[in-house]
Every structure is written in C-alpha cells, then in structure tokens.
Enzyme design. Structure first.
Site, PDB file in Angstrom:
ATOM      1  N   TYR B 109       0.856  -1.185   0.000  1.00  0.00           N
ATOM      2  CA  TYR B 109       0.000   0.000   0.000  1.00  0.00           C
ATOM      3  C   TYR B 109       0.892   1.234   0.000  1.00  0.00           C
ATOM      4  O   TYR B 109       1.857   1.318   0.769  1.00  0.00           O
ATOM      5  CB  TYR B 109      -0.893   0.026   1.251  1.00  0.00           C
ATOM      6  N   GLU B 200      -3.323   7.561  -4.314  1.00  0.00           N
ATOM      7  CA  GLU B 200      -3.310   6.283  -3.600  1.00  0.00           C
ATOM      8  C   GLU B 200      -3.072   5.151  -4.583  1.00  0.00           C
ATOM      9  O   GLU B 200      -3.805   5.023  -5.565  1.00  0.00           O
ATOM     10  CB  GLU B 200      -4.652   6.079  -2.873  1.00  0.00           C
TER      11      GLU B 200
END
Lengths: 294, 398
Positions: B109, B200
C-alpha cells in the site's frame, strides 16, 4: 488588553483597489482601524478613498510603518502577496481570500516557520478587537466590548455566536476567524494560548467543524494548559463522510475527523460542549456566573 | 476533483509510473477488439466509476480466457453498481478498463497526501497491500509507516530509502529497490506539479519478473488549483457528479444533497452545517447542505429555491440568513420575489438576524406568502420541523 491587534495596529490593505478590498478597507476605517496604506502593483501614487496606494509592500511599509497586512487579492496571486508582505517586515498577515490552492499554502506555511510572522487565514473573516480594530469583513456593529474571546473556522456562524454573546451582555475581547482551509496559519492552539494569557479574556468560545484534527489538538491543549473555561461547538454532526461541506477543509477523510469524535475529546478535556449552536451565549453566561459564585 | 482509475493511470504514466497495459472501452465490440491485441495469462475487466469499493461490489472481473473478456465487459457495462461509497442509488457503469494481468509476487500500500497537522506532504506506506487502510490503521497501526516531506527541500533520496526499508523491499534485489525509489520520487513530483490532494496506489505490486507496477490508482485533485491544470480539468466526468450540485455551482451556490425532507438555505458554510445539525436536533432530517454565499441576491435566492424544490423529497424549507454586510430587508425582498415567481408550495420558515432583521421580518409578514418569519434560530428550526411533520407524527407525539 486584547490579543494580536489593537487601536495602535497599522494596517496595509493588499488589493485595496479591487471591489472587495476597497469596500472592506472603508468599513474597517469606519470602525476606527488605522488603515494606513494600500498596495496594488501598477497603481502606486494614487489614492483609494483617501488612503495612499503603493506599488510594492516594501514602499508601503517604509513610508507608513504598517505592521499588519489585510489581503484581498485573487486566490491565484495570494501566495505571492503573502511572501511579499513577509519580506517587507509585516508581523501579522490576515488573508481573507478563499480558494487558494492547497499546495501554495503548504509552501507559504513552511516559509513562515521561525520568522515570528503570524498568518490568520486564508478563507476567513479576519480578526477584530472590539472597540479598537476591525481587520476583516465581519459586521462591526454586532460586537460589544466585553469578556469573551472567540475562535472559529467559520464566518457567519461566528457572527451568530458573537451576536448571542452581545445579547447576553457578555461581549467579546477579540474574535479570530482562523479560516476553513485544510492548510492555514494560526490554529486553535495558537489562539487559545493567547486568550489564556490575556487578562481581559475570562472565557473562550471555540467553533470547530468536521475535517482535520485541529480540534483534537485544541482538546489536548485545553486539558493541559487552560484554566479559563472553554465553550465549544463543532458543526457538521449531520455531514456525510467523504463529502466536502462548503469549506475546503470541511471533509471527513479519516479517523478522528467527525463532529462526534471531536465533541467527545473536547468534553473529556473539560470543555463545555454544546449540541445546540443557538445556546452558546446562554451556556457561556452560565459557565462564567458559576465561576463567580464559587 | 475525482478522476477515473484509467485517467489516473494515464496521468501517472506521464510521470514515469509503470501501469498495466490497458484501455478503457464503452462496448463489447471495443473490448474484444482491444483484447485481441493483448497476450497475457490473465485479464482484468474493471468498472470505471469514481467511488471506491468496486472489487467487493462485483465491479472487477478476472479471467484467464481471452475470449471471455467481451462477455464480461458486456455484463458490467450499463449496470448500476452499488458500493459502500456510492450510496444506495449506486452509480451507472459507462466504461470498463480492460487490462493485462500481472504475476504478483508482493502487494503493497502506498499513498501521498497533505498532513493537516504539519501542513507537510506525507507518504503513507504499508507492507500489506490491497486492504482498507482505514481499517488497518485501527487494527494494526504499527504496520503503517509515515514519511514526511519537508516542502522547502522537497523529496530527497533518503525519503526513498526510508520507504523502501520500511516496506522490506531491500531484500527483493537491486532492480526492485531502484525502481521503487524512482517511483516514489516520481509520485512526489506528480503530486506537487499537478496539485493533487491525494494519490493512492493500492495495491502497488512487485511482479515475479522484478517490476514495480501500480495495479490500481486513485487520484484526487485540488479543486482550487484546477484553473492551472487544463489537462486535468479536461478529464472531469460530469456523469459521476450529482446533477443538482453541478447546476448549483454554476450559480455560485454550494450544494450537497442529503436524504432528509427539510431543505436548507443558509449564508456561510459553517452556519449551513450548524443549521442542518439544528434541524436534526429538533427532530427533523436535513435534505441538503446549501450555502448561498456572501451575496445572497434575489437571483441567487431564486436559483436556490429552484434547486431545493427539484428534490422531490423536500417537504419544507428553512431559510437561515445572518445579515452582516448583506442587509436583511434586501434578502427578504429576494425571498418574496422568488417565492412568488416560483409558486413555492411547501411551507417556508425564514429566520433573519443581523443587519435590518426587523425590517426584513416585517416585509415577509406583510407579503401574504405562506411563510413564517422569525429572528430566533432554535425557534425557526423547531417551527420548520413542526410544519413538515405530518399529523400522524404529531398525534404520536401527543
């Protein structure tokens, strides 16, 4: 006493020849604020409603000894205006303009660290020390010189609270609108600290809203450092997560940013937290009189 | 401003971020045509809507058979996808992204945003990719690393090394380490130059053949900076935005639709939120957030009424104006003219306070319109809830 500004504060208005800048410079002057100069590049040598206009902040400060600037220039030009004010030796910069790109403010904020220069805003109504100086766009007549300091991220909601404090007969010392943007100048803690040290301020009303964690920091400060009572309201208990509610900074994107969570931490820090914004003045009356009677 | 995944990937690719080979299509034919040019062991068909949570809602399909791709595209195109972020009404799928799959060795992530406390950009990374970072922050906060970037000196090689070490990528060979450090530098450059407010990559993947690829990408741009990025503004998809909200913004109104029955019209964002909260406190449900701004002229009041009334759920309207520089009698005039012209059929409660509030209230009372004028905020909120709740509710309360 009061905080940040008073009747000897000398103000230069950046963007005084614009519609907003010109109108509000006049309103501030009418209130009694010393508006000593205006700056609009290319319009130096003229007068705006009797106020001398300069091409540069450097000239304006040198000629008039201004220590504070009030900014109305368009959003895209604001970073430059703030840098110019800082370079000219201005100590307090009040930026009213809404819609400044966040990354501009990231760089501006970083550049002010360690300089001792204070920034209020952007996207705010400004600051008023009641009966002495109004440096912003708030209606002067709703204020009454008195006992309570006000800090807020909002404009008209602040006026609402100010009116209630006036109607209650409590009045205000200084009211500071710190603005609704995600990255700005002074925060709740900076202003709470000044109010705690101000002998005239007996209590503080703090108006927060969803988004960010400035209220959580304020709660930590209240718990550790404040003896004066704080009455708090957090707007946006009904705001859905992930939606921006008018202010660029009023959006819940992570943990701890909702109104409910902020109310909870403020309560546990000892603040008097209200869920009814129409009762803020009455609550402060009760809080202050209970202190007097104890 | 939100953009679609395929647009985010195109924009990021210009900054050297490696993304899977893919194309967004709007028909089965186009999907089949595109996939015939691909050669992969696995294919992804991904619904392109702005809301997140597509995978869990069935908006992402994988197949190993190239000949199935067209049918999968067809099965998604035109349907309404409901995810935890779309609300119950869902969002119609107008495009699907067809991509080559990759052989995943490790998922990570990675995101970049502005930390509001410091006002500094911050990378957030986690060695467990593909999961909900909010959830992880609660259950396993130690797994999350934050790398703050001082905006005065910008991204430096040591930031890249810190991120790499925290993700444990140094053990995956020199090529991965090098590609990863280049990637984070590129992301920072993209973020600052394009005025993003959030980037993101979830998941960022390390492939079996040592490549570092953004398998998914979500980018949000700062609305305040769009004027200096025409290339970003060009990819705005109005289909993904609430029609009434677009219409409102054309008139300088700030409107957010909610699910309740009481329409609100307020000057100022903070007061507008507080007004919604008061309606709830009084026992009602706000139908919207609406900030008419500092001006609040007759024209803006009229447009605001139009927008409020086009929401069929609205059973009553609460106008809450604090006149500062704006004078209340002018606003009252605007409300009367607009209400007459619009034939407003629902009850209206108008609360005026501030400059010339009394004069404004007198004007409203004399107008002959079916509205209630008040100066008290709490009284106004209670009145509008009372007027909009039907007799059944009243009898229950009695």
């Amino acid at each position: 006493m009061s905080i940040l500004v008073n009747k000897s504060t000398k103000v230069v208005v950046q963007g005084i020849t614009g519609k907003e800048g010109g109108f509000h410079a006049g309103q501030c002057r009418e209130y009694g604020t010393q508006i000593v100069a205006g700056v609009t590049p290319g319009k130096g040598g003229k007068k705006a409603d009797g106020v001398p206009v300069f091409d540069t902040m450097h000239e304006a400060v040198e000629e008039t000894k201004a220590d504070t600037s009030l900014i109305f220039v368009p959003a895209a030009l604001c970073a430059d205006a703030i840098y110019e004010a800082a370079a000219a030796g201005i100590k307090l910069i009040v930026c009213i303009t809404e819609g400044i790109p966040v990354n501009d403010m990231v760089e501006v904020k970083r550049s002010l660290v360690g300089t001792g220069i204070r920034l209020i805003g952007p996207n705010c109504p400004g600051i008023i020390t009641v009966g002495e100086a109004k440096i912003g766009i708030m209606p002067g007549f709703i204020h009454k010189r008195g006992r309570v300091g006000v800090i807020s991220r909002s404009g008209t909601l602040t006026y609402e609270v100010v009116k209630q404090l006036t109607d209650e007969g409590l009045g205000q010392t200084t009211c500071v609108g710190i603005g609704g943007d995600p990255v700005g100048g002074m925060n709740f803690v900076d202003v709470l600290d000044l109010f705690e040290k101000d002998p005239k301020t007996e209590g503080v009303v703090m108006i927060g809203e969803i988004g960010g964690d400035a209220e959580v920091q304020a709660a930590e400060f209240i718990k550790k450092m404040m003896k004066k009572p704080v009455v708090a309201f957090i707007a946006g208990i009904t705001a859905p997560p992930g939606r921006r509610m008018g202010h660029a900074g009023a959006i819940v994107t992570g943990g701890g940013e909702t109104a409910a969570e902020k109310m909870k931490v403020l309560k546990s820090a000892g603040a008097h937290v209200l869920d009814n914004p129409a009762k803020i003045g009455a609550c402060m009356t009760q809080v202050l009189s209970s202190i007097e009677n104890s | 401003m939100n953009v679609h995944e395929f647009q985010a990937k195109q924009l990021l690719a210009r900054y050297g971020v490696v993304v899977p080979k893919g194309k967004a299509v709007t028909s089965k034919d186009a999907a089949e045509k595109w996939v015939s040019q691909l050669d992969s062991s696995i294919y992804a068909v991904k619904a392109q809507i702005h809301a997140g949570g597509r995978g869990l809602a069935g908006g992402v399909k994988l197949t190993k058979k190239r000949e199935e791709v067209g049918a999968l595209a067809k099965s998604l195109l035109g349907i309404t996808l409901v995810t935890h972020q779309t609300g119950p009404q869902g969002q119609k799928i107008r495009r699907v992204l067809i991509e080559e799959g990759v052989a995943i060795k490790k998922e990570l992530y990675l995101s970049l945003l502005i930390d509001r406390r410091t006002g500094w950009p911050v990378f957030i990374s986690c060695p467990e990719g593909g999961m909900d970072i909010e959830e992880l922050a609660k259950t396993n906060p130690q797994a999350i690393h934050k790398e703050y970037i001082d905006p005065s000196s910008g991204f430096q090689p040591f930031h890249g090394r810190n991120l790499m070490l925290n993700l444990g990528l140094h053990v995956m060979g020199p090529q991965v380490a090098k590609l990863f450090r280049a990637l984070v530098g590129n992301l920072y450059r993209f973020f600052m130059e394009k005025d993003a407010s959030q980037v993101e990559i979830n998941p960022l993947v390390i492939t079996e053949d040592q490549e570092v690829i953004a398998l998914d990408a979500k980018v949000i741009f700062d609305d305040n900076a769009l004027a200096r990025h025409p290339d970003v503004l060009k990819v705005r998809d109005l289909h993904e935005e609430e029609k009434l909200e677009i219409e409102a913004s054309k008139h300088g109104l700030n409107y957010v639709k909610l699910d309740g029955t009481i329409g609100c019209m307020v000057n100022g964002a903070g007061l507008a939120m507080a007004t919604m909260d008061l309606i709830k406190l009084a026992g009602g449900e706000p139908a919207n957030f609406l900030d008419v701004g500092g001006g609040a002229s007759q024209e803006t009041v009229k447009e605001a009424f139009k927008i409020l009334l086009s929401d069929r759920k609205v059973k009553g309207i609460f106008v809450n104006i604090f006149g500062g520089i704006v004078r209340c009698e002018r606003i009252a005039g605007g409300i009367i003219a607009a209400a007459e012209e619009m034939h407003v059929r629902v009850p209206i409660v108008v609360r005026l306070q501030g400059t010339n509030a009394e004069q404004g209230r007198n004007l409203l009372n004399k107008s002959g319109l079916k509205l209630k004028a008040t100066t008290d905020l709490w009284e106004g909120a209670q009145a509008v809830v009372e007027l909009t709740s039907g007799p059944s509710k009243k009898s229950r309360a009695a």
